[in-house]
Design a protein around this motif. Structure first.
Motif, PDB file in Angstrom:
ATOM      1  N   LEU A 129      -5.557   7.591  -4.552  1.00 33.67           N
ATOM      2  CA  LEU A 129      -5.392   7.234  -5.968  1.00 33.67           C
ATOM      3  C   LEU A 129      -5.410   8.481  -6.848  1.00 33.67           C
TER       4      LEU A 129
ATOM      5  N   VAL B 241      -9.071   6.148   0.186  1.00 32.39           N
ATOM      6  CA  VAL B 241      -8.493   5.348  -0.906  1.00 32.39           C
ATOM      7  C   VAL B 241      -8.660   6.080  -2.239  1.00 32.39           C
ATOM      8  N   VAL B 242      -9.836   6.622  -2.456  1.00 33.12           N
ATOM      9  CA  VAL B 242     -10.110   7.334  -3.714  1.00 33.12           C
ATOM     10  C   VAL B 242      -9.191   8.535  -3.865  1.00 33.12           C
TER      11      VAL B 242
ATOM     12  N   GLY C 260      -0.775   9.895  -1.499  1.00 30.06           N
ATOM     13  CA  GLY C 260      -0.641   9.378  -2.859  1.00 30.06           C
ATOM     14  C   GLY C 260       0.370  10.161  -3.671  1.00 30.06           C
TER      15      GLY C 260
ATOM     16  N   ALA D  41      -2.019  10.045  -6.570  1.00 35.64           N
ATOM     17  CA  ALA D  41      -1.055   9.263  -7.343  1.00 35.64           C
ATOM     18  C   ALA D  41      -1.211   9.543  -8.839  1.00 35.64           C
ATOM     19  N   ALA D  42      -2.459   9.629  -9.304  1.00 33.39           N
ATOM     20  CA  ALA D  42      -2.714   9.898 -10.727  1.00 33.39           C
ATOM     21  C   ALA D  42      -2.229  11.290 -11.113  1.00 33.39           C
TER      22      ALA D  42
END
Length: 296
Positions: free
Chosen positions: A279, A275-276, A110, A282-283
């Motif tokens: 993300l 997935v978590v 991410g 990415a955040a």
């Protein structure tokens, strides 16, 4: 607390942030330096260290002039922050890579994807040849990752080479030196050496870093100065093409070993957790970039 002491502690805090960034693949220490407003002074100090005129002051015993020319106080407190950060975070990285590899590499994935997206967004006036430079970088990254062995030699000469290559990218905004160590198959090895205080490995790695700075940093800055757009496109493409190395399930043996360590059933892929964490990575980059753009 005097103003000088406060300034020095602030520099150390910024060094700590740079060190943390250099431990995490996908986040550049150079980006943190740019964000915190010390990038220009860092580059000026490094250039001074590689200027013969500066060292002439030292040989003439003009120690005060030499110290000021290399921004000695700034480099000293910055180095303290970087070193403290790297040594304090190495054990954490070693633990999560062995016990939670899928989640860790998903977080890195991410980070890298969003970092690359921001870098591509910042490139203006796209022309047809630019797509060619980007494609060249993607091809180079993919080929090197697919052809290079998953395990590389632990010989000290190769450790020095890794240090020389990684240090050059650690000072460039947007380019992650720790990600270069991932590509060279030495990220977890170096993190383990730091965590376990493997002095011979660390000394050789440091020598490689010093040699890399001396040999390549001026060339890299010349390259960026003369061919900034083309160089950045190739580097961004290289990073994207190299993502096959960061895919969370690229090493299924490590995944199964982690399942044994954590007591999870064999064959568990941790897709939801991946997935978590992707993300979350990415955040994390999104926040850093937005803060940096606001400051600029």
């Amino acid at each position: 607390m005097t103003k000088n002491i406060l300034n020095n502690l602030t520099v150390s805090a910024k060094g700590f942030a740079m060190g943390a960034a250099n431990v995490i693949p996908g986040v550049s220490g150079g980006t943190i330096a740019l964000l915190t407003g010390i990038f220009n002074e860092l580059i000026e100090a490094l250039n001074s260290l590689m200027t013969p005129k500066t060292w002439k002051l030292l040989f003439q015993r003009k120690f005060k002039e030499f110290w000021e020319a290399i921004h000695g106080t700034f480099l000293l407190y910055l180095a303290i922050g970087v070193i403290v950060s790297i040594f304090s975070l190495a054990k954490v990285m070693e633990y999560v890579l062995h016990n939670h590899p899928v989640q860790t590499w998903a977080f890195f994935l991410g980070l890298i994807l969003v970092s690359a997206a921001f870098l591509l967004h910042d490139i203006k006036d796209w022309k047809a040849p630019d797509f060619g430079w980007l494609a060249l970088g993607v091809a180079l990254g993919a080929v090197i990752c697919l052809l290079s062995p998953s395990q590389t030699t632990d010989s000290l000469w190769f450790v020095a080479v890794c240090g020389a290559i990684a240090i050059c990218t650690m000072i460039l905004p947007g380019i992650s030196g720790s990600f270069i160590l991932v590509l060279l198959g030495k990220y977890d090895y170096i993190m383990g050496a730091i965590s376990n205080l493997d002095i011979p490995v660390l000394v050789v790695f440091a020598i490689g870093c010093a040699a890399g700075i001396c040999a390549f940093s001026k060339f890299l800055h010349w390259l960026i100065g003369k061919f900034e757009k083309q160089t950045l496109l190739v580097l961004i493409g290289f990073t994207l093409g190299s993502l096959v190395k960061v895919w969370p399930w690229a090493d299924m043996q490590a995944c199964e070993a982690a399942n044994v360590l954590t007591g999870d059933p064999a064959g568990t892929l941790h897709i939801g957790a991946a997935v978590v964490w992707a993300l979350a990575g990415a955040a994390f980059v999104l926040v850093i970039e937005l803060l940096g753009r606001k400051k600029r």
